[in-house]
Motif scaffolding. Structure first.
Motif, PDB file in Angstrom:
ATOM      1  N   ARG C 253       0.850  -1.196   0.000  1.00 14.01           N
ATOM      2  CA  ARG C 253       0.000   0.000   0.000  1.00 14.01           C
ATOM      3  C   ARG C 253       0.877   1.235   0.000  1.00 14.01           C
ATOM      4  NH1 ARG C 253      -1.564  -3.396   3.906  1.00 14.01           N
ATOM      5  NH2 ARG C 253      -0.557  -2.187   5.531  1.00 14.01           N
ATOM      6  N   PRO C 254       1.568   1.519  -1.080  1.00 16.99           N
ATOM      7  CA  PRO C 254       2.388   2.743  -1.100  1.00 16.99           C
ATOM      8  C   PRO C 254       1.488   3.924  -0.754  1.00 16.99           C
ATOM      9  CG  PRO C 254       2.169   1.821  -3.316  1.00 16.99           C
ATOM     10  CD  PRO C 254       1.600   0.818  -2.366  1.00 16.99           C
ATOM     11  N   ALA C 255       1.853   4.673   0.271  1.00 18.95           N
ATOM     12  CA  ALA C 255       0.892   5.597   0.852  1.00 18.95           C
ATOM     13  C   ALA C 255       1.160   7.046   0.480  1.00 18.95           C
ATOM     14  CB  ALA C 255       0.901   5.457   2.376  1.00 18.95           C
ATOM     15  N   HIS C 256       2.412   7.450   0.544  1.00 19.78           N
ATOM     16  CA  HIS C 256       2.692   8.850   0.277  1.00 19.78           C
ATOM     17  C   HIS C 256       2.644   9.089  -1.232  1.00 19.78           C
ATOM     18  CE1 HIS C 256       4.865  12.648   0.067  1.00 19.78           C
ATOM     19  NE2 HIS C 256       4.524  12.806   1.334  1.00 19.78           N
ATOM     20  N   GLN C 260       4.123   6.777  -4.273  1.00 19.85           N
ATOM     21  CA  GLN C 260       3.275   6.310  -5.365  1.00 19.85           C
ATOM     22  C   GLN C 260       3.865   6.692  -6.722  1.00 19.85           C
ATOM     23  OE1 GLN C 260      -0.561   7.925  -4.385  1.00 19.85           O
ATOM     24  NE2 GLN C 260      -0.839   6.527  -2.650  1.00 19.85           N
ATOM     25  N   ALA C 261       4.403   7.919  -6.780  1.00 19.88           N
ATOM     26  CA  ALA C 261       5.018   8.346  -8.044  1.00 19.88           C
ATOM     27  C   ALA C 261       6.204   7.459  -8.374  1.00 19.88           C
ATOM     28  CB  ALA C 261       5.462   9.801  -7.938  1.00 19.88           C
ATOM     29  N   LEU C 262       6.928   7.070  -7.332  1.00 21.70           N
ATOM     30  CA  LEU C 262       8.083   6.203  -7.533  1.00 21.70           C
ATOM     31  C   LEU C 262       7.637   4.852  -8.093  1.00 21.70           C
ATOM     32  CD1 LEU C 262      10.966   6.893  -6.945  1.00 21.70           C
ATOM     33  CD2 LEU C 262      10.750   5.829  -4.713  1.00 21.70           C
ATOM     34  N   PHE C 263       6.605   4.290  -7.502  1.00 24.37           N
ATOM     35  CA  PHE C 263       6.085   3.012  -7.998  1.00 24.37           C
ATOM     36  C   PHE C 263       5.559   3.173  -9.417  1.00 24.37           C
ATOM     37  CE2 PHE C 263       6.331   1.442  -3.720  1.00 24.37           C
ATOM     38  CZ  PHE C 263       6.478   0.078  -3.898  1.00 24.37           C
ATOM     39  N   ASP C 264       4.964   4.326  -9.637  1.00 23.76           N
ATOM     40  CA  ASP C 264       4.374   4.576 -10.937  1.00 23.76           C
ATOM     41  C   ASP C 264       5.420   4.490 -12.046  1.00 23.76           C
ATOM     42  OD1 ASP C 264       2.170   5.088 -12.454  1.00 23.76           O
ATOM     43  OD2 ASP C 264       2.571   7.244 -12.533  1.00 23.76           O
ATOM     44  N   ARG C 336      -5.316   6.486  -0.927  1.00 26.78           N
ATOM     45  CA  ARG C 336      -5.147   5.037  -0.774  1.00 26.78           C
ATOM     46  C   ARG C 336      -5.461   4.330  -2.076  1.00 26.78           C
ATOM     47  NH1 ARG C 336      -7.902   5.247   4.363  1.00 26.78           N
ATOM     48  NH2 ARG C 336      -6.311   5.517   5.975  1.00 26.78           N
ATOM     49  N   SER C 337      -6.531   4.774  -2.738  1.00 32.55           N
ATOM     50  CA  SER C 337      -6.897   4.057  -3.956  1.00 32.55           C
ATOM     51  C   SER C 337      -5.871   4.333  -5.061  1.00 32.55           C
ATOM     52  CB  SER C 337      -8.308   4.433  -4.403  1.00 32.55           C
ATOM     53  OG  SER C 337      -8.334   5.784  -4.787  1.00 32.55           O
ATOM     54  N   ALA C 338      -5.313   5.538  -5.060  1.00 28.44           N
ATOM     55  CA  ALA C 338      -4.254   5.810  -6.035  1.00 28.44           C
ATOM     56  C   ALA C 338      -3.083   4.872  -5.785  1.00 28.44           C
ATOM     57  CB  ALA C 338      -3.799   7.261  -5.928  1.00 28.44           C
ATOM     58  N   GLY C 339      -2.788   4.635  -4.514  1.00 27.81           N
ATOM     59  CA  GLY C 339      -1.707   3.732  -4.145  1.00 27.81           C
ATOM     60  C   GLY C 339      -1.980   2.330  -4.637  1.00 27.81           C
ATOM     61  N   ARG C 340      -3.215   1.881  -4.455  1.00 26.80           N
ATOM     62  CA  ARG C 340      -3.553   0.533  -4.905  1.00 26.80           C
ATOM     63  C   ARG C 340      -3.362   0.428  -6.409  1.00 26.80           C
ATOM     64  NH1 ARG C 340      -7.400   0.818  -0.782  1.00 26.80           N
ATOM     65  NH2 ARG C 340      -8.997   1.723  -2.117  1.00 26.80           N
ATOM     66  N   ALA C 341      -3.767   1.501  -7.111  1.00 22.21           N
ATOM     67  CA  ALA C 341      -3.683   1.462  -8.573  1.00 22.21           C
ATOM     68  C   ALA C 341      -2.231   1.324  -9.029  1.00 22.21           C
ATOM     69  CB  ALA C 341      -4.298   2.732  -9.162  1.00 22.21           C
ATOM     70  N   VAL C 342      -1.326   2.158  -8.482  1.00 16.95           N
ATOM     71  CA  VAL C 342       0.061   2.069  -8.962  1.00 16.95           C
ATOM     72  C   VAL C 342       0.693   0.752  -8.530  1.00 16.95           C
ATOM     73  CG1 VAL C 342       0.467   4.529  -9.073  1.00 16.95           C
ATOM     74  CG2 VAL C 342       1.022   3.322  -6.974  1.00 16.95           C
ATOM     75  N   THR C 347       3.297  -4.078 -10.071  1.00 14.03           N
ATOM     76  CA  THR C 347       3.607  -5.485  -9.845  1.00 14.03           C
ATOM     77  C   THR C 347       2.846  -6.383 -10.801  1.00 14.03           C
ATOM     78  OG1 THR C 347       1.966  -5.486  -8.113  1.00 14.03           O
ATOM     79  CG2 THR C 347       4.249  -5.292  -7.413  1.00 14.03           C
ATOM     80  N   GLY C 348       1.701  -5.910 -11.252  1.00  9.24           N
ATOM     81  CA  GLY C 348       0.921  -6.721 -12.190  1.00  9.24           C
ATOM     82  C   GLY C 348       1.755  -7.051 -13.407  1.00  9.24           C
ATOM     83  N   ASP C 349       2.530  -6.082 -13.822  1.00  5.46           N
ATOM     84  CA  ASP C 349       3.397  -6.280 -14.970  1.00  5.46           C
ATOM     85  C   ASP C 349       4.504  -7.271 -14.647  1.00  5.46           C
ATOM     86  OD1 ASP C 349       2.973  -5.201 -17.374  1.00  5.46           O
ATOM     87  OD2 ASP C 349       4.714  -3.879 -17.304  1.00  5.46           O
ATOM     88  N   ASP C 350       4.654  -7.448 -13.357  1.00  5.89           N
ATOM     89  CA  ASP C 350       5.856  -8.136 -12.924  1.00  5.89           C
ATOM     90  C   ASP C 350       5.679  -9.633 -12.761  1.00  5.89           C
ATOM     91  OD1 ASP C 350       8.511  -7.468 -12.203  1.00  5.89           O
ATOM     92  OD2 ASP C 350       8.025  -8.281 -10.223  1.00  5.89           O
TER      93      ASP C 350
END
Ligand code: SF4
Ligand code: SF4
Lengths: 421, 394, 352
Positions: C253-256, C260-264, C336-342, C347-350
């Motif tokens: 749950r990337p929160a900040h 999230q941008a980093l995960f993105d 939170r939902s933005a976090g779930r999306a990224v 990881t989905g790609d992964d």
């Protein structure tokens, strides 16, 4: 696009059996005593508008390959066709046109620009070198281009050190695009960048590819980058392409064991999955003296063993054999003060009973040799009793699911199945 | 960045219309060719028709011809690019202005250049005037007994001692032959200027050319050039000069040839190693992939980036040559007619009357000039190094 | 920060409180580390993740005082290592640095002296903190090389640094850092300059050291390396920590918004983002404000927002983010939902 000569179905760039060997010389007379086979018989094609990835570890020859295509390195053998014409037969005028139509983006943005030259002038350099003498026109083109890559027209008067890494890489892309090329060779353009900047640069390249209608040759060791950017990919190992095909297919279901190792070495983004694939040995062989047969056989986890052995036995023996052969002995085995045989057996986890008598004897001998501190004899013995088709025969390129792969496991004439998990 | 919808809006360049052959006629080359032709024509005329007297009664010697050719080279590849690239020149000039020490040193060297090239032509040789030997400089006094006459006041000292005061007629004093030290200084400046021009116009380009060639070409040529430089470094220039001296006698041309042509090794080495280092840099690789020639890359990308080490090295070389010339002259193996600072110093240190310290001005004045020249060169070298680096700006 | 426990039985190995390091440059002072607090427990792997310029390296160099001063100046904060105040004037830092805290850097060839054999350098590192016989020290040097996975250590101990490949040189650098058996290893981007295959082996090596009970403070910009090694994660941006928590929680749950941008940027698509450069970082309020898609009025002004627990439930983990949305009176659901999306797209790609 309409101005381009009609090429029909001809690929933009076709590389056939390209070789680049560096002679190793000795003494004043520079007598050749050997060759580094940096690129050794490589073939692939890049189609118009395509992004083609070239992946491999450092030392695989991918950068040398890119430089050879550009004419920065001399070809030893093979042909490179651009737009259907072999570049070795180009006239001077055609060669100049080739040099304009193929541009390079180098890896490290920090050394991509001459620190003494303003970036406007640096980006315009390809124009000047291609004979555009009108400074105002050059400036107009560069200013327009800088805005297209997300910078400011006013940036032309600044010096390279005034830009961040990501901005420098944008400038480098602008410099490559300024002469309206058909192919951009990008040598690790993002590996020196942070994730978010990398992401931006890739997005920029993607936009550029569509907008300027260029093909891209993307040299990278970063599989993430290739995955998200390239249409097709070739995997290089020790100067050879071992597998090549559409990116999704190659990366989702790799056929060559080396591709598997490469993909499996990349940690997953899921912290609960921490498995990493191990090659048999870690030493990348010397390209001046590549292993016989399949060049990957000293490291291949799927290396094919003698028929007499069960898979589990062979796995341990293969590991033993190539570990000894490459000299990657674990700390527990100090050749100056070798441990006894039992310790050696347990360190290498050698199977107690081996069905094949000759092999069992050879392994015993090797263990004994190691216990005497004689690594070479151990390696010799093991090589003699544990032959592998992978070291004896150069694998033919076979077609697996429509893509060329160089591995005996996929060769129907060899009695070994691809290992599939 | 704008959405990439307006695809390919920017000016379409019709590349077939752009001349890609590169220009063969550049301002640099034009100046060089014209200048050299003029010098050559004059030389031929002088040699086969009649002596040329360019200015007054200046009989032009071989060294003069060489230095004139050198000046043409420096104009073509120093002044012309500086004028052509006004912007960069102005930037450097403004950076120089912020450094008073550098400005002072440059002024000194500039003055030396003007004095060394123009004044000797106007003043001619320092005149002998035995009647007025050892005149002290203005504001000082000397034993009046050394000279038949005293140009200034005569002052009575203790007992029979009488002093000759310095006068405006010989502001820096005179030597044992009554030559004005001022004139000697000017003649010496000419020698120093010649050394500088010769070094900058011939020795440095030679060193650079060898370094660039060795660095870029590599291979056997590199081996040969490197070995040659190593061998050359082992030959003492003075030895070769003496060998030549036995045949042709004292000559500035011989001195420049032997010292100049044996001293460029370190600079060539430096350039070579820098070329080897820069060769792999991205911008060099990109330029080469565009088909740029080695010379283009060297001139545009390598040399400007090695000024940090090259400029001080070159300046060091020039200073070394000046000191070497003075040294040879000091030892008395140079053309006395040229009145090099070195020979004037030597003369002042072994006067035919009094002691060296009593006639101190004969040796001290040229020594100060020599020292000031060398120091100025050093300061200019270090100053230019800093000024030429845009990253150093702030 | 439960400071009022009188008998802390689980006192952390390393505790950093409100560390501030400024770097004085020609054009002004940069607050490279601007109020950083965290702790590393014994045997724990903590990853400090952020991009270049986020202050992660300066943070770690400030801990043992190896940050070059000037231009840097540690202006405030406390660093306690095993009960010893590292910033106290009477603490002999060099007795801690190297002995109990080892350092490994990105470029091993910089850390190794090219004119000495690796054995000499190891022996030096061993004997600097403890008196050993020459022969014993050499034996230990060979042991160390073996321990970090250098094959044929007894032979290679006399080799010079240039005779080692990048990955092997990094192992040597780790061996030197381990020479005095430190309790904590600080590794600054140790795998950044190497191939994935070599990186995988270095990760194995670090895991082995963790298994032996050493604590690790790993600095990296690569989320994959974090996922492979960390127990806990600290995400750094603009000189402050913006998110912290157990690795599973942060990766789940990337929160900040910055995290999230980093995960993105791992998500496999290519999108263009407009973002200001580093020197336009806001001077007050949330450092990420200028780039944050969720920024609101209250993000400006004052200090970096305080830490708020990320999960809404009574979950016991200390997953916290420095973002106003997780505080009282805001609806964090949007973020939170933005976090779930990224997280899903990255990881989905992964997991193919
Ligand atoms: S040919 Fe053999 S050694 Fe080579 S990749 Fe295939 S299985 Fe491995
Ligand atoms: S505090 Fe505001 S600006 Fe900062 S991350 Fe949260 S929403 Fe964005």
């Amino acid at each position: 696009m309409t101005e381009r000569p009609d090429t029909g179905d001809e690929p933009l760039l076709a590389v056939e059996e390209l070789e680049r060997h560096y002679p190793i010389t000795e003494g004043w007379l520079r007598r050749e005593v050997g060759r580094v086979r940096a690129v050794d018989g490589v073939s692939f094609e890049i189609r118009e508008g395509e992004a083609f990835g070239l992946v491999g570890e450092s030392g695989s020859g991918k950068t040398t390959l890119a430089h050879t295509l550009l004419g920065l390195e001399e070809r030893t053998d093979g042909t490179v066709r651009f737009d259907g014409d072999p570049i070795s037969e180009l006239s001077d005028a055609e060669r100049r046109s080739f040099r304009r139509r193929v541009q390079l983006v180098v890896q490290d943005p920090n050394e991509a620009f001459n620190p003494r030259i303003r970036v406007g002038e640096a980006v315009a350099e390809p124009l000047a070198l291609n004979g555009m003498d009108d400074g105002d026109r050059r400036r107009a083109i560069v200013e327009d281009l800088l805005e297209r890559v997300g910078l400011d027209a006013a940036d032309t008067d600044r010096y390279p050190h005034e830009f961040s890494d990501g901005e420098k890489q944008r400038l480098a892309i602008a410099r490559a695009l300024v002469v309206d090329p058909d192919l951009v060779v990008a040598d690790e353009p993002t590996s020196a960048l942070d994730a978010r900047v990398k992401s931006d640069i890739l997005a920029l390249l993607e936009a550029v590819r569509r907008e300027f209608d260029v093909s891209l040759l993307f040299v990278s060791h970063d599989i993430d980058v290739v995955r998200r950017f390239c249409d097709r990919v070739a995997v290089m190992y020790l100067g050879e392409i071992v597998e090549r095909g559409p990116t999704d297919e190659v990366l989702d279901s790799p056929a060559h064991p080396y591709t598997e190792v490469l993909l499996g070495s990349e940690p997953s983004l899921d912290p609960s999955d921490r498995s990493l694939v191990r090659p048999l040995t870690d030493t990348i062989p010397d390209p001046a003296d590549p292993p016989s047969g399949c060049r990957f056989h000293t490291r291949c986890p799927a290396v094919i063993g003698p028929d007499a052995l069960s898979a589990a036995t062979w796995e341990r023996l293969a590991s033993f054999r190539f570990t000894v052969q490459t000299g990657e002995l674990p700390a527990a085995i100090d050749l100056a003060d070798p441990p006894d045989r039992a310790t050696i057996r347990s360190v290498f986890d050698l199977p107690g009973a081996i069905d094949d008598e000759a092999i069992a004897e050879g392994v015993d001998d090797a263990v004994a040799a190691l216990a005497d501190g004689d690594l070479d004899r151990a390696a010799e013995r093991l090589a003699a009793v544990l032959p592998s088709v992978c070291e004896q025969q150069v694998p033919e390129t076979v077609t697996v699911a429509g893509r060329p792969v160089q591995c005996h496991r996929h060769d129907p004439s060899i009695d070994a199945e691809p290992r599939s998990e | 960045m704008a959405a990439p919808s307006d695809r390919h809006r920017f000016e379409r360049v019709d590349w077939s219309a752009v001349d890609a052959t590169g220009r063969t006629v550049t301002p640099e080359r034009t100046i060089l060719a014209v200048g050299l032709l003029v010098v050559a024509a004059l030389w031929l005329y002088d040699r086969y028709v009649a002596h040329v007297y360019l200015v007054a009664d200046w009989a032009v010697t071989p060294v003069d011809w060489a230095v004139m050719a050198g000046l043409v080279v420096l104009t073509a590849y120093g002044v012309v690019p500086a004028v052509g690239n006004r912007e960069a020149t102005l930037r450097v000039a403004s950076a120089i202005r912020d450094r008073p020490v550098l400005v002072a040193a440059l002024c000194f060297l500039g003055g030396l250049f003007v004095v060394g090239t123009v004044l000797p032509l106007v003043l001619g040789r320092p005149d002998l005037n035995f009647g007025y030997a050892y005149q002290p400089p203005l504001g000082f006094a000397a034993d009046a007994g050394w000279s038949p006459n005293c140009a200034g006041e005569i002052r009575q000292g203790a007992g029979i001692q009488r002093y000759c005061e310095g006068s405006l007629q010989a502001p820096l004093g005179t030597n044992g032959r009554g030559q004005l030290v001022g004139s000697l200084l000017v003649s010496g400046a000419r020698v120093a200027t010649y050394v500088v021009v010769f070094a900058l116009a011939f020795v440095v380009p030679l060193a650079t050319a060898v370094g660039v060639t060795a660095g870029f070409r590599g291979g056997r040529l590199d081996d040969v050039l490197r070995t040659y430089v190593d061998v050359q470094l082992c030959i003492p220039a003075i030895f070769l000069y003496f060998v030549g001296y036995m045949y042709v006698g004292a000559s500035l041309a011989l001195l420049l040839a032997t010292f100049g042509l044996l001293s460029w090794g370190p600079v060539a080495r430096l350039v070579r190693s820098e070329v080897l280092q820069r060769r792999e840099d991205g911008y060099v690789v990109v330029a080469r992939s565009l088909g740029a020639s080695d010379w283009y890359v060297a001139r545009r990308h390598v040399l400007p980036n090695v000024t940090n080490t090259l400029v001080p090295a070159v300046v060091h070389l020039v200073a070394l040559l000046i000191v070497a010339e003075a040294g040879v002259a000091f030892l008395g193996f140079s053309d006395v007619e040229l009145y090099s600072w070195g020979s004037t110093i030597a003369e002042g240190l072994s006067p035919d009357r009094g002691t060296a310290h009593q006639v101190w001005w004969v040796s001290t004045v040229p020594a100060v000039a020599l020292a000031a020249t060398v120091v100025s060169l050093k300061l200019v070298g270090d100053g230019l190094r800093d000024v030429l680096d845009p990253r150093g700006e702030h | 920060m439960s400071g009022d426990h009188s008998d802390p039985p689980t006192e952390p190995l390393l505790a950093v409180e409100d560390l501030r390091t400024h770097i004085h440059a020609d054009h002004g002072t940069v607050r490279a580390v601007d109020g950083v607090s965290f702790a590393v427990d014994r045997g724990e792997a903590v990853c400090l993740v952020g991009e270049s310029g986020s202050g992660k390296s300066v943070t770690c160099e400030s801990l043992t005082g190896i940050v070059p001063r000037p231009p840097a100046e540690i202006v405030d904060g406390s660093v306690t290592f095993d009960g010893i105040d590292l910033r106290a004037d009477d603490t002999d830092q060099s007795s801690i640095r190297g002995a109990r805290i080892g350092h490994v850097f990105q470029n091993p060839q910089h850390a190794l002296d090219p004119v000495y054999s690796v054995g000499d350098q190891l022996v030096e590192a061993i004997t600097i903190h403890r008196a050993f016989e020459e022969a014993t020290a050499r034996e230990r040097a060979i042991d160390l090389l073996g321990r970090v996975g250098i094959p044929r250590a007894a032979q290679r101990v006399d080799d010079y640094p240039h005779e080692f490949s990048g990955g092997m040189a990094q192992r040597v650098a780790v061996a030197i850092a381990l020479a005095a058996e430190p309790d904590l290893l600080i590794a600054d981007e140790p795998t950044t300059a190497v191939d994935v295959t070599v990186q995988a082996r270095l990760i194995d090596l670090l895991r082995g050291l963790l298994d032996d009970g050493m604590a690790l403070l790993l600095i990296t910009h690569d989320l994959r390396v974090v996922a492979a090694l960390a127990d806990r994660v600290l995400v750094m941006f603009g000189g402050t920590i913006v998110e912290r928590g157990p690795v599973e929680a942060v990766f789940d749950r990337p929160a900040h918004p910055y995290t999230q941008a980093l995960f993105d940027s791992y998500d496999g698509t290519t999108r263009l983002a407009e973002r200001p450069s580093r020197d336009e970082l806001p001077a007050d309020g949330c450092r990420f404000r200028a780039e944050c898609p969720h920024a609101v009025q209250s993000c400006a002004g004052g200090e970096q927002p305080g830490f708020h627990a990320v999960s809404d439930g009574a979950s016991s983990d200390d997953h916290a983010a420095s973002c106003v949305y997780y505080g009282d009176g805001y609806d964090a659901e949007q973020i939170r939902s933005a976090g779930r999306a990224v997280q899903q797209s990255a990881t989905g790609d992964d997991d193919d």
